[in-house]
Design an enzyme around this catalytic site. Structure first.
Site, PDB file in Angstrom:
ATOM      1  N   ALA A  64       0.779  -1.263   0.077  1.00  0.00           N
ATOM      2  CA  ALA A  64      -0.120  -0.032  -0.098  1.00  0.00           C
ATOM      3  C   ALA A  64       0.894   1.139  -0.091  1.00  0.00           C
ATOM      4  O   ALA A  64       2.144   1.097   0.453  1.00  0.00           O
ATOM      5  CB  ALA A  64      -0.929   0.067   1.425  1.00  0.00           C
ATOM      6  N   GLY A 108       0.642  -5.000   0.981  1.00  0.00           N
ATOM      7  CA  GLY A 108      -0.396  -5.135   0.293  1.00  0.00           C
ATOM      8  C   GLY A 108      -0.114  -5.713  -1.237  1.00  0.00           C
ATOM      9  O   GLY A 108      -1.083  -6.135  -1.926  1.00  0.00           O
ATOM     10  N   GLU A 111      -0.392  -9.227  -0.444  1.00  0.00           N
ATOM     11  CA  GLU A 111      -1.761  -9.573  -0.195  1.00  0.00           C
ATOM     12  C   GLU A 111      -2.760  -9.585  -1.510  1.00  0.00           C
ATOM     13  O   GLU A 111      -3.448 -10.459  -1.519  1.00  0.00           O
ATOM     14  CB  GLU A 111      -2.189  -8.750   0.945  1.00  0.00           C
ATOM     15  CG  GLU A 111      -1.511  -8.914   2.296  1.00  0.00           C
ATOM     16  CD  GLU A 111      -1.884  -7.665   3.062  1.00  0.00           C
ATOM     17  OE1 GLU A 111      -1.353  -6.591   2.739  1.00  0.00           O
ATOM     18  OE2 GLU A 111      -2.313  -8.034   4.262  1.00  0.00           O
ATOM     19  N   GLU A 131       5.099  -5.091   7.158  1.00  0.00           N
ATOM     20  CA  GLU A 131       4.348  -4.181   8.059  1.00  0.00           C
ATOM     21  C   GLU A 131       4.777  -3.777   9.287  1.00  0.00           C
ATOM     22  O   GLU A 131       4.691  -2.554   9.741  1.00  0.00           O
ATOM     23  CB  GLU A 131       2.758  -4.308   7.891  1.00  0.00           C
ATOM     24  CG  GLU A 131       2.022  -4.202   6.540  1.00  0.00           C
ATOM     25  CD  GLU A 131       2.028  -5.253   5.971  1.00  0.00           C
ATOM     26  OE1 GLU A 131       2.885  -6.439   5.920  1.00  0.00           O
ATOM     27  OE2 GLU A 131       1.230  -5.645   4.740  1.00  0.00           O
TER      28      GLU A 131
HETATM   29  N1  CAA Z   1       4.633   3.227  -0.694  1.00  0.00           N
HETATM   30  C1  CAA Z   1       5.154   4.500  -1.363  1.00  0.00           C
HETATM   31  N2  CAA Z   1       6.327   4.533  -2.000  1.00  0.00           N
HETATM   32  C2  CAA Z   1       6.855   3.336  -2.148  1.00  0.00           C
HETATM   33  C3  CAA Z   1       6.520   2.073  -1.867  1.00  0.00           C
HETATM   34  C4  CAA Z   1       5.555   1.913  -0.926  1.00  0.00           C
HETATM   35  N3  CAA Z   1       4.840   0.832  -0.358  1.00  0.00           N
HETATM   36  N4  CAA Z   1       7.605   1.145  -1.677  1.00  0.00           N
HETATM   37  C5  CAA Z   1       8.702   2.008  -2.530  1.00  0.00           C
HETATM   38  N5  CAA Z   1       8.319   3.290  -2.719  1.00  0.00           N
HETATM   39  C6  CAA Z   1       8.921   4.378  -3.755  1.00  0.00           C
HETATM   40  C7  CAA Z   1      10.020   4.736  -2.821  1.00  0.00           C
HETATM   41  O1  CAA Z   1       9.566   5.651  -1.678  1.00  0.00           O
HETATM   42  C8  CAA Z   1      11.026   5.352  -3.512  1.00  0.00           C
HETATM   43  O2  CAA Z   1      10.375   6.539  -4.268  1.00  0.00           O
HETATM   44  P1  CAA Z   1      11.454   7.824  -4.430  1.00  0.00           P
HETATM   45  O3  CAA Z   1      12.522   7.367  -5.716  1.00  0.00           O
HETATM   46  O4  CAA Z   1      10.412   9.126  -4.513  1.00  0.00           O
HETATM   47  O5  CAA Z   1      12.313   8.164  -2.964  1.00  0.00           O
HETATM   48  C9  CAA Z   1      10.569   4.300  -5.016  1.00  0.00           C
HETATM   49  O6  CAA Z   1       9.528   3.663  -4.611  1.00  0.00           O
HETATM   50  C10 CAA Z   1      11.677   3.296  -5.031  1.00  0.00           C
HETATM   51  O7  CAA Z   1      12.187   2.624  -3.881  1.00  0.00           O
HETATM   52  P2  CAA Z   1      13.350   2.436  -3.144  1.00  0.00           P
HETATM   53  O8  CAA Z   1      13.971   3.477  -3.635  1.00  0.00           O
HETATM   54  O9  CAA Z   1      12.956   2.220  -1.620  1.00  0.00           O
HETATM   55  O10 CAA Z   1      13.857   1.272  -3.941  1.00  0.00           O
HETATM   56  P3  CAA Z   1      14.986   0.142  -3.355  1.00  0.00           P
HETATM   57  O11 CAA Z   1      15.233  -0.955  -4.336  1.00  0.00           O
HETATM   58  O12 CAA Z   1      15.839   0.768  -2.449  1.00  0.00           O
HETATM   59  O13 CAA Z   1      14.026  -0.848  -2.353  1.00  0.00           O
HETATM   60  C11 CAA Z   1      11.977  -1.971  -1.863  1.00  0.00           C
HETATM   61  C12 CAA Z   1      12.845  -1.673  -2.714  1.00  0.00           C
HETATM   62  C13 CAA Z   1      12.520  -3.175  -0.766  1.00  0.00           C
HETATM   63  C14 CAA Z   1      10.599  -2.365  -2.112  1.00  0.00           C
HETATM   64  C15 CAA Z   1      11.505  -0.775  -0.733  1.00  0.00           C
HETATM   65  O14 CAA Z   1      11.305  -0.003  -1.631  1.00  0.00           O
HETATM   66  C16 CAA Z   1      10.739  -0.787   0.358  1.00  0.00           C
HETATM   67  O15 CAA Z   1      10.855  -1.629   1.461  1.00  0.00           O
HETATM   68  N6  CAA Z   1       9.221  -0.561   0.162  1.00  0.00           N
HETATM   69  C17 CAA Z   1       8.442  -0.540   1.039  1.00  0.00           C
HETATM   70  C18 CAA Z   1       7.824  -1.967   1.226  1.00  0.00           C
HETATM   71  C19 CAA Z   1       6.530  -2.068   2.437  1.00  0.00           C
HETATM   72  O16 CAA Z   1       7.037  -1.771   3.874  1.00  0.00           O
HETATM   73  N7  CAA Z   1       5.384  -2.423   2.156  1.00  0.00           N
HETATM   74  C20 CAA Z   1       4.393  -2.387   3.069  1.00  0.00           C
HETATM   75  C21 CAA Z   1       3.421  -1.313   2.767  1.00  0.00           C
HETATM   76  S1  CAA Z   1       2.320  -1.269   4.267  1.00  0.00           S
HETATM   77  C22 CAA Z   1       1.101  -2.287   3.661  1.00  0.00           C
HETATM   78  O17 CAA Z   1       1.137  -2.579   2.488  1.00  0.00           O
HETATM   79  C23 CAA Z   1      -0.210  -2.422   4.408  1.00  0.00           C
HETATM   80  C24 CAA Z   1      -0.996  -3.379   4.126  1.00  0.00           C
HETATM   81  O18 CAA Z   1      -1.287  -4.485   4.571  1.00  0.00           O
HETATM   82  C25 CAA Z   1      -2.300  -3.058   3.289  1.00  0.00           C
END
Ligand code: CAA
Length: 257
Positions: A64, A108, A111, A131
């Site tokens: 998400a 998400g 999921e 999460e």
């Molecule tokens: N939401 C918003 N933006 C996101 C995102 C997310 N879930 N995941 C990645 N992005 C964005 C980053 O902020 C980044 O944006 P900028 O270039 O503007 O800074 C861009 O995507 C590229 O990401 P990274 O620079 O972080 O890329 P990376 O290769 O270093 O890492 C990754 C990749 C491991 C996927 C890392 O981005 C990450 O850990 N993302 C978050 C994963 C996460 O925590 N997901 C769970 C979300 S909560 C949820 O989903 C609740 C639910 O159950 C419904």
């Protein structure tokens, strides 16, 4: 602005591509509304027999959208019915839906993949429910579907440590149906989807409904449901055609009725 979701039709298969590469395909309303609208359209299209949901090489979806969620308060999440409102359209699709996952399927994203009927994974795929690292928990079914797919021990491990699981581990533990070399993922998935779409659509729907029943009922209730649907299949023209074609040693021509 580019469209958050792209759709294509390949023969009898409807393909939905999540298209927010700049944000690792994070799922915001534009994406999830787009997926829901695409599912609506493919469900209504008589020529479509199977749906494929995919992302890009780097990410199916990294969860998400954290930027959007970070300032939510309880009442906002509750009043808008965050997640339920549009995310669950995938779950209610009656036609088979395959998730083709390359790269990250996190939070998400994992999921959403699990809401599909099955997951085909590229060898580059990484699954996780991280999460806990954000101070929250899976909210789109992760704590319920993941244990059903991989068992309690691995679900606890993934959700409590936030670690990622690679494609090989995901296949071994039952989360994914097939692992495919990344450069062949879409072709192979579309091929399988065409095979499914080439069969009788009502029969594919009956099979999907019956297998899903296994998660909602006791064994005997599930067996009874299957038996009744099996009996109902004898009311289909496609059953007559399928069995006649076998006896006559020819290919069946299913007409979805
Ligand atoms: N939401 C918003 N933006 C996101 C995102 C997310 N879930 N995941 C990645 N992005 C964005 C980053 O902020 C980044 O944006 P900028 O270039 O503007 O800074 C861009 O995507 C590229 O990401 P990274 O620079 O972080 O890329 P990376 O290769 O270093 O890492 C990754 C990749 C491991 C996927 C890392 O981005 C990450 O850990 N993302 C978050 C994963 C996460 O925590 N997901 C769970 C979300 S909560 C949820 O989903 C609740 C639910 O159950 C419904």
């Amino acid at each position: 602005m580019s469209q958050a979701v792209l759709t294509e039709i390949h023969g009898k298969v409807g393909l939905i591509r999540i298209n927010r590469p700049e944000a690792m395909n994070a799922l915001n309303d534009a994406v999830v509304d787009g997926i829901a609208a695409a599912v609506d359209a493919f469900e209504a299209d008589e020529n479509i027999g199977c749906i494929v949901l995919t992302g890009n090489d780097k990410a199916f979806a990294a969860g998400a959208d954290i930027g959007v969620m970070k300032d939510f308060d309880y009442m906002q999440a509750y009043r808008t019915d965050f997640i339920t409102r549009n995310w669950e359209r995938i779950k209610t699709a009656r036609k088979p839906v395959i998730a083709a996952v390359a790269g990250f399927a996190l939070g998400g994203g994992c999921e959403m993949a699990m809401m599909c009927d099955m997951i085909y994974a590229a060898d580059s795929a990484k699954f996780g429910q991280p999460e806990i690292k954000l101070g929250t928990l899976p909210g789109a079914g992760g704590t319920q579907r993941l244990p059903r797919a991989v068992g309690k021990a691995k679900a606890m491990d993934l959700c409590l440590t936030g670690r990622f699981m690679d494609a090989a581990e995901a296949e071994q533990s039952g989360l994914v149906a097939r692992v495919i070399p990344a450069d062949r993922l879409l072709d192979e998935t579309l091929k399988a989807a065409q095979t499914i779409a080439g069969y009788s659509l009502p029969v594919a729907m009956m099979i999907k409904e019956s297998i899903n029943r296994a998660y909602e009922s006791s064994l005997n209730e599930g067996l009874l449901f299957e038996r009744r649907v099996f009996h109902a299949s004898f009311g289909l023209e496609d059953q007559k055609e399928g069995m006649a074609a076998f006896v006559e040693k020819r290919k069946p021509a299913f007409r979805n009725r």
